[in-house]
Write an enzyme that holds these catalytic residues in place. Structure first.
Site, PDB file in Angstrom:
ATOM      1  N   SER A   1       0.823  -1.211   0.000  1.00  0.00           N
ATOM      2  CA  SER A   1       0.000   0.000   0.000  1.00  0.00           C
ATOM      3  C   SER A   1       0.857   1.261   0.000  1.00  0.00           C
ATOM      4  CB  SER A   1      -0.921   0.012   1.217  1.00  0.00           C
ATOM      5  OG  SER A   1      -1.750  -1.120   1.207  1.00  0.00           O
TER       6      SER A   1
HETATM    7  N1  SAM Z   1      -0.988  -4.872   3.940  1.00  0.00           N
HETATM    8  C1  SAM Z   1      -0.180  -5.150   2.783  1.00  0.00           C
HETATM    9  C2  SAM Z   1       1.216  -4.621   2.909  1.00  0.00           C
HETATM   10  O1  SAM Z   1       1.547  -3.997   3.924  1.00  0.00           O
HETATM   11  O2  SAM Z   1       2.004  -4.868   1.983  1.00  0.00           O
HETATM   12  C3  SAM Z   1      -0.813  -4.715   1.478  1.00  0.00           C
HETATM   13  C4  SAM Z   1      -1.924  -5.585   1.133  1.00  0.00           C
HETATM   14  S1  SAM Z   1      -2.399  -5.681  -0.554  1.00  0.00           S
HETATM   15  C5  SAM Z   1      -2.974  -4.064  -0.869  1.00  0.00           C
HETATM   16  C6  SAM Z   1      -3.893  -6.640  -0.293  1.00  0.00           C
HETATM   17  C7  SAM Z   1      -3.610  -8.080   0.051  1.00  0.00           C
HETATM   18  O3  SAM Z   1      -4.857  -8.688   0.434  1.00  0.00           O
HETATM   19  C8  SAM Z   1      -3.093  -8.903  -1.119  1.00  0.00           C
HETATM   20  O4  SAM Z   1      -1.865  -9.468  -0.796  1.00  0.00           O
HETATM   21  C9  SAM Z   1      -4.178  -9.959  -1.319  1.00  0.00           C
HETATM   22  O5  SAM Z   1      -3.682 -11.206  -1.759  1.00  0.00           O
HETATM   23  C10 SAM Z   1      -4.796 -10.039   0.063  1.00  0.00           C
HETATM   24  N2  SAM Z   1      -6.135 -10.612   0.121  1.00  0.00           N
HETATM   25  C11 SAM Z   1      -7.181 -10.457  -0.727  1.00  0.00           C
HETATM   26  N3  SAM Z   1      -8.257 -11.151  -0.301  1.00  0.00           N
HETATM   27  C12 SAM Z   1      -7.888 -11.760   0.865  1.00  0.00           C
HETATM   28  C13 SAM Z   1      -8.543 -12.606   1.796  1.00  0.00           C
HETATM   29  N4  SAM Z   1      -9.821 -13.001   1.649  1.00  0.00           N
HETATM   30  N5  SAM Z   1      -7.861 -13.030   2.873  1.00  0.00           N
HETATM   31  C14 SAM Z   1      -6.574 -12.667   3.074  1.00  0.00           C
HETATM   32  N6  SAM Z   1      -5.885 -11.869   2.215  1.00  0.00           N
HETATM   33  C15 SAM Z   1      -6.530 -11.413   1.128  1.00  0.00           C
END
Ligand code: SAM
Length: 219
Positions: free
Chosen positions: A66
């Site tokens: 992010s």
């Molecule tokens: N918090 C992260 C960081 O500090 O790098 C950024 C997260 S990225 C914007 C969103 C993440 O949510 C992705 O890695 C994606 O695979 C994950 N994601 C999407 N749906 C999900 C779910 N149902 N459960 C867990 N993770 C999920």
């Protein structure tokens, strides 16, 4: 412990945090934590030179780390106290989980893509941080360790998952971007009592989709 010997990165990090501080709406405590964490370590070598741009950047598996502003903004909404148990949905690179941990939270983080969890675990180990990780569908939470004083969802949800509301402690806060796949509003939901939740809606953001049982069915 966390350290970076790269002076060029250290100076760029300082400048980024200073520019975020000047915006005036972010928490100094959160920015102080971000000042310690080398964001370049969460990126592949081809993107490291961009680590201190205030922008989201690609990580493995078509996901993103992010934007620093967004991390600071969401973390401030959680208003973490030392020892709070915080659940993060969407570990991604692991950067946000490190910020939460440096603020004194006990962090539980869930990611649906196994390769990302493995990479994040390696960074946590390198930094000497104890962060609980799990591969799975975070839309249904992590009931074993509930209730949480804070829950942060770092992917875009079509609605607020019921399971996450249920796993919030009374007095706890849930921060989650809700909307369409192309644009979301940030929701701050506070649990006032067993049955009473208060919702406030803040600014617009754009996240990758939250995919799972109580999220989107596909990307
Ligand atoms: N918090 C992260 C960081 O500090 O790098 C950024 C997260 S990225 C914007 C969103 C993440 O949510 C992705 O890695 C994606 O695979 C994950 N994601 C999407 N749906 C999900 C779910 N149902 N459960 C867990 N993770 C999920």
């Amino acid at each position: 412990m966390i350290s970076s010997n790269n002076n060029a990165f250290n100076e760029r990090r300082r400048l980024l945090i200073e520019s975020l501080r000047r915006r005036g709406n972010l928490s100094d405590k959160v920015l102080d934590a971000m000042l310690i964490i080398p964001r370049e370590k969460f990126l592949d070598s081809s993107f490291r030179f961009r680590a201190y741009e205030d922008t989201a950047l690609p990580i493995e598996s078509n996901q993103t780390i992010s934007q620093p502003y967004t991390v600071a903004y969401m973390t401030a909404l959680l208003d973490i106290k030392e020892g709070d148990k915080i659940l993060e949905i969407g570990t991604g690179s692991g950067y946000q989980a490190c910020v939460l941990t440096l603020l004194g939270a006990r962090v539980y983080t869930i990611e649906r893509i196994p390769d990302l969890v493995e990479k994040a675990r390696n960074v946590f180990k390198e930094f000497g941080l104890k962060i609980n990780t799990r591969v799975g569908d975070g839309t249904i939470g992590w009931s074993e360790f509930a209730p949480y004083q804070g829950i942060i969802v770092t992917a875009a949800a079509p609605d607020v998952p019921d399971s996450l509301m249920e796993q919030l402690a009374i007095g706890g806060k849930l921060v989650i971007p809700v909307g369409t796949k192309s644009s979301q509003s940030m929701y701050l939901i506070e649990r006032m009592s067993e049955k009473d939740f208060q919702k406030s809606v803040t600014d617009s953001f754009k996240f990758v989709p939250l995919i799972g049982k109580e999220g989107w069915q596909t990307g």
